[in-house]
Scaffold this active site. Structure first.
Site, PDB file in Angstrom:
ATOM      1  N   HIS A 114       0.782  -1.261  -0.223  1.00 43.25           N
ATOM      2  CA  HIS A 114      -0.100  -0.103  -0.044  1.00 43.25           C
ATOM      3  C   HIS A 114       0.900   1.152  -0.178  1.00 43.25           C
ATOM      4  CE1 HIS A 114      -3.438  -2.612   1.725  1.00 43.25           C
ATOM      5  NE2 HIS A 114      -3.383  -2.694   0.363  1.00 43.25           N
ATOM      6  N   CYS A 143       3.146  19.679  -8.263  1.00 43.35           N
ATOM      7  CA  CYS A 143       4.061  18.971  -8.713  1.00 43.35           C
ATOM      8  C   CYS A 143       5.162  19.817  -9.694  1.00 43.35           C
ATOM      9  CB  CYS A 143       3.609  17.721  -9.823  1.00 43.35           C
ATOM     10  SG  CYS A 143       4.721  16.784 -10.650  1.00 43.35           S
ATOM     11  N   GLY A 183      -1.252  -8.729  12.965  1.00 48.41           N
ATOM     12  CA  GLY A 183      -2.059  -7.518  13.227  1.00 48.41           C
ATOM     13  C   GLY A 183      -2.911  -6.963  12.419  1.00 48.41           C
TER      14      GLY A 183
HETATM   15  C1  BV8 Z   1      -8.854  -1.655  -5.284  1.00 44.14           C
HETATM   16  C2  BV8 Z   1      -3.116   3.000   2.719  1.00 44.14           C
HETATM   17  C3  BV8 Z   1      -9.531  -1.388  -7.297  1.00 44.14           C
HETATM   18  C4  BV8 Z   1      -3.313   4.293   2.604  1.00 44.14           C
HETATM   19  C5  BV8 Z   1      -4.704   1.431   2.408  1.00 44.14           C
HETATM   20  C6  BV8 Z   1     -16.446  -4.295  -1.017  1.00 44.14           C
HETATM   21  C7  BV8 Z   1     -16.066  -5.447  -0.760  1.00 44.14           C
HETATM   22  C8  BV8 Z   1     -14.790  -5.942  -0.484  1.00 44.14           C
HETATM   23  C9  BV8 Z   1     -13.641  -5.049  -1.445  1.00 44.14           C
HETATM   24  C10 BV8 Z   1     -14.064  -3.802  -1.597  1.00 44.14           C
HETATM   25  C11 BV8 Z   1     -15.438  -3.147  -1.392  1.00 44.14           C
HETATM   26  N1  BV8 Z   1     -15.537  -2.078  -1.716  1.00 44.14           N
HETATM   27  C12 BV8 Z   1     -14.333  -1.672  -2.168  1.00 44.14           C
HETATM   28  C13 BV8 Z   1     -13.403  -2.672  -2.070  1.00 44.14           C
HETATM   29  C14 BV8 Z   1     -12.047  -2.495  -2.353  1.00 44.14           C
HETATM   30  C15 BV8 Z   1     -11.228  -1.942  -1.173  1.00 44.14           C
HETATM   31  C16 BV8 Z   1     -11.421  -2.747  -0.054  1.00 44.14           C
HETATM   32  O1  BV8 Z   1     -11.170  -3.713   0.191  1.00 44.14           O
HETATM   33  N2  BV8 Z   1     -12.016  -1.967   1.079  1.00 44.14           N
HETATM   34  C17 BV8 Z   1     -12.470  -2.632   2.196  1.00 44.14           C
HETATM   35  C18 BV8 Z   1     -12.806  -1.407   3.390  1.00 44.14           C
HETATM   36  C19 BV8 Z   1     -13.787  -3.405   1.906  1.00 44.14           C
HETATM   37  N3  BV8 Z   1      -9.836  -2.200  -1.808  1.00 44.14           N
HETATM   38  C20 BV8 Z   1      -9.403  -1.136  -2.545  1.00 44.14           C
HETATM   39  O2  BV8 Z   1      -9.921  -0.132  -2.889  1.00 44.14           O
HETATM   40  C21 BV8 Z   1      -7.962  -1.331  -3.045  1.00 44.14           C
HETATM   41  N4  BV8 Z   1      -7.817  -1.096  -4.396  1.00 44.14           N
HETATM   42  O3  BV8 Z   1      -9.479  -2.597  -5.054  1.00 44.14           O
HETATM   43  O4  BV8 Z   1      -8.962  -1.174  -6.303  1.00 44.14           O
HETATM   44  C22 BV8 Z   1      -8.927  -1.442  -8.690  1.00 44.14           C
HETATM   45  C23 BV8 Z   1      -8.524  -2.510  -9.381  1.00 44.14           C
HETATM   46  C24 BV8 Z   1      -8.013  -2.361 -10.619  1.00 44.14           C
HETATM   47  C25 BV8 Z   1      -7.714  -0.916 -11.227  1.00 44.14           C
HETATM   48  C26 BV8 Z   1      -8.055   0.001 -10.242  1.00 44.14           C
HETATM   49  C27 BV8 Z   1      -8.809  -0.004  -9.091  1.00 44.14           C
HETATM   50  C28 BV8 Z   1      -6.945  -0.287  -2.267  1.00 44.14           C
HETATM   51  C29 BV8 Z   1      -6.825  -0.953  -0.643  1.00 44.14           C
HETATM   52  C30 BV8 Z   1      -5.711  -0.121  -0.183  1.00 44.14           C
HETATM   53  C31 BV8 Z   1      -6.119   1.041   0.474  1.00 44.14           C
HETATM   54  N5  BV8 Z   1      -5.145   1.768   1.269  1.00 44.14           N
HETATM   55  N6  BV8 Z   1      -3.718   2.002   3.433  1.00 44.14           N
HETATM   56  C32 BV8 Z   1      -3.422   4.736   4.188  1.00 44.14           C
HETATM   57  O5  BV8 Z   1      -2.648   3.886   5.034  1.00 44.14           O
HETATM   58  O6  BV8 Z   1      -3.879   5.664   4.393  1.00 44.14           O
HETATM   59  S1  BV8 Z   1      -5.574   0.303   3.622  1.00 44.14           S
HETATM   60  C33 BV8 Z   1      -5.639   0.440   5.189  1.00 44.14           C
HETATM   61  O7  BV8 Z   1      -6.434  -0.280   5.828  1.00 44.14           O
HETATM   62  C34 BV8 Z   1      -4.139  -0.031   5.798  1.00 44.14           C
HETATM   63  O8  BV8 Z   1      -3.152   0.231   4.891  1.00 44.14           O
HETATM   64  C35 BV8 Z   1      -4.539  -1.528   5.947  1.00 44.14           C
HETATM   65  O9  BV8 Z   1      -4.032  -1.884   4.850  1.00 44.14           O
HETATM   66  C36 BV8 Z   1      -5.868  -1.644   5.595  1.00 44.14           C
HETATM   67  C37 BV8 Z   1      -6.464  -2.663   6.674  1.00 44.14           C
HETATM   68  O10 BV8 Z   1      -6.126  -2.071   7.969  1.00 44.14           O
HETATM   69  P1  BV8 Z   1      -5.334  -2.974   8.895  1.00 44.14           P
HETATM   70  O11 BV8 Z   1      -3.601  -2.944   8.478  1.00 44.14           O
HETATM   71  O12 BV8 Z   1      -5.573  -4.398   8.803  1.00 44.14           O
HETATM   72  O13 BV8 Z   1      -5.648  -2.314  10.282  1.00 44.14           O
HETATM   73  P2  BV8 Z   1      -6.859  -2.303  11.001  1.00 44.14           P
HETATM   74  O14 BV8 Z   1      -6.926  -1.123  11.747  1.00 44.14           O
HETATM   75  O15 BV8 Z   1      -8.125  -2.742   9.978  1.00 44.14           O
HETATM   76  O16 BV8 Z   1      -6.736  -3.497  12.098  1.00 44.14           O
HETATM   77  C38 BV8 Z   1      -5.606  -3.646  12.974  1.00 44.14           C
HETATM   78  C39 BV8 Z   1      -5.593  -5.083  13.407  1.00 44.14           C
HETATM   79  O17 BV8 Z   1      -4.424  -5.334  14.340  1.00 44.14           O
HETATM   80  C40 BV8 Z   1      -6.992  -5.411  14.166  1.00 44.14           C
HETATM   81  O18 BV8 Z   1      -7.168  -6.738  13.735  1.00 44.14           O
HETATM   82  C41 BV8 Z   1      -6.456  -5.249  15.665  1.00 44.14           C
HETATM   83  O19 BV8 Z   1      -7.214  -6.121  16.543  1.00 44.14           O
HETATM   84  C42 BV8 Z   1      -5.030  -5.862  15.461  1.00 44.14           C
HETATM   85  N7  BV8 Z   1      -4.183  -5.200  16.657  1.00 44.14           N
HETATM   86  C43 BV8 Z   1      -4.205  -3.972  17.170  1.00 44.14           C
HETATM   87  N8  BV8 Z   1      -3.229  -3.695  18.138  1.00 44.14           N
HETATM   88  C44 BV8 Z   1      -2.560  -5.113  17.991  1.00 44.14           C
HETATM   89  C45 BV8 Z   1      -3.091  -5.823  16.944  1.00 44.14           C
HETATM   90  N9  BV8 Z   1      -2.657  -7.095  16.768  1.00 44.14           N
HETATM   91  C46 BV8 Z   1      -1.383  -7.537  17.479  1.00 44.14           C
HETATM   92  N10 BV8 Z   1      -1.075  -6.585  18.409  1.00 44.14           N
HETATM   93  C47 BV8 Z   1      -1.252  -5.624  18.719  1.00 44.14           C
HETATM   94  N11 BV8 Z   1      -0.642  -4.955  19.539  1.00 44.14           N
HETATM   95 ZN    ZN Z   2       3.438  15.536 -12.092  1.00 41.00          ZN
END
Ligand code: BV8
Ligand code: ZN
Length: 237
Positions: A114, A143, A183
């Site tokens: 990402h 840019c 995580g």
């Molecule tokens: C794409 C960068 C299409 C930015 C991020 C409906 C259904 C399914 C999919 C979709 C849908 N609608 C849209 C989609 C697609 C969408 C998606 O999946 N949405 C989700 C919300 C349903 N995906 C996209 O849009 C992707 N692109 O599909 O493009 C396309 C295809 C072809 C051509 C053009 C376009 C892009 C996805 C990337 C988005 N960017 N990050 C930024 O960071 O600002 S995602 C962002 O959330 C994070 O980077 C991370 O990757 C992601 C998930 O978060 P987690 O890392 O899991 O963190 P979270 O807080 O959720 O969980 C933390 C976990 O840690 C918890 O479980 C907690 O219990 C645990 N924890 C906490 N403390 C601890 C711990 N574990 C251990 N130890 C601890 N101490």
């Molecule tokens: Zn440019």
């Protein structure tokens, strides 16, 4: 359970660690779901801010939100889980995280699905990109090559993942013997799809998370607890 996980890890030839925001939580970096809670960003929906639509609607707000996260990462230190992962050169790190804590812990090659906070890139697609100082990140700006706006070098919702990083991650998850899932809520695709992919190719899945997650059903071993407390014991030789 820890012993079962350690046995799987010791028997593995190829190990991939697939990580999310929970890996950096103990370093004080808010997890993605928390990034909009706790003060400043209360009430802002991260999935809206982390999107082209959010940037078009209010580019200044989005850059401010990222700069707040950049400063938080700058102040943060790698935790024992980052260090344990970095110490195992034989473990490939595939991360959803956009912080630089695995690198600062000494990990040599981190596959970033990402993107990363430490980069700005052209939103106009001319290819210009520039490293930013996480401690003193620049405000919204144009840019220098084409005049379009610069935006953080991360993958937003609705944007596609970097092709080369995805190809490396996909082939590593196909061939690994053990996939450590550290995580992550495993809710964001296509990244989360790597877990089922690895499982389908015969990998054993070891999940480390403070809570059950969408990865729980795929786990051969699920260790509920903090990454900083569990991962070192799993990986130390
Ligand atoms: C794409 C960068 C299409 C930015 C991020 C409906 C259904 C399914 C999919 C979709 C849908 N609608 C849209 C989609 C697609 C969408 C998606 O999946 N949405 C989700 C919300 C349903 N995906 C996209 O849009 C992707 N692109 O599909 O493009 C396309 C295809 C072809 C051509 C053009 C376009 C892009 C996805 C990337 C988005 N960017 N990050 C930024 O960071 O600002 S995602 C962002 O959330 C994070 O980077 C991370 O990757 C992601 C998930 O978060 P987690 O890392 O899991 O963190 P979270 O807080 O959720 O969980 C933390 C976990 O840690 C918890 O479980 C907690 O219990 C645990 N924890 C906490 N403390 C601890 C711990 N574990 C251990 N130890 C601890 N101490
Ligand atoms: Zn440019």
């Amino acid at each position: 359970m820890i012993d079962r996980a350690r046995t799987l890890i010791e028997a593995a030839e190829q190990i991939v660690a697939f990580s999310g925001a929970g890996l950096s939580a103990e370093s004080g970096v808010p997890t993605f779901r928390d990034a909009a809670t706790g003060g400043l960003w209360e009430g802002y929906d991260p999935t809206r801010l982390a999107s082209p639509g959010g940037f078009a609607a209010d580019p200044g707000l989005v850059v401010e939100w990222y700069n707040g996260r950049r400063r938080a990462v700058h102040r943060a230190l790698p935790n024992p889980a980052h260090r344990a992962l970095a110490a195992r050169a034989d473990v490939m790190n595939v991360t959803q995280n956009v912080d630089d804590l695995l690198d600062r812990a000494g990990a040599r090659s981190v596959v970033r699905l990402h993107g990363q906070l430490a980069l700005d890139r052209c939103h106009g697609g001319c290819g210009y990109e520039e490293t930013v100082d996480l401690g003193d990140p620049p405000p919204l700006r144009e840019c220098p090559h084409c005049g379009a706006r610069l935006r953080p070098g991360v993958v937003w919702f609705g944007e596609s993942l970097p092709i080369d990083a995805w190809a490396i991650a996909e082939s590593a998850c196909r061939t690994c013997d053990v996939l450590l899932v550290v995580g992550t809520s495993a809710e964001v695709y296509p990244a989360a799809g790597l877990i089922a992919l690895a499982k389908g190719e015969g990998a054993r899945i070891v999940v480390i998370n403070t809570n059950p997650s969408a990865a729980s059903d795929l786990a051969d071993v699920e260790l509920i607890g903090k990454a900083g407390e569990i991962v070192p014991g799993l990986l130390e030789r």
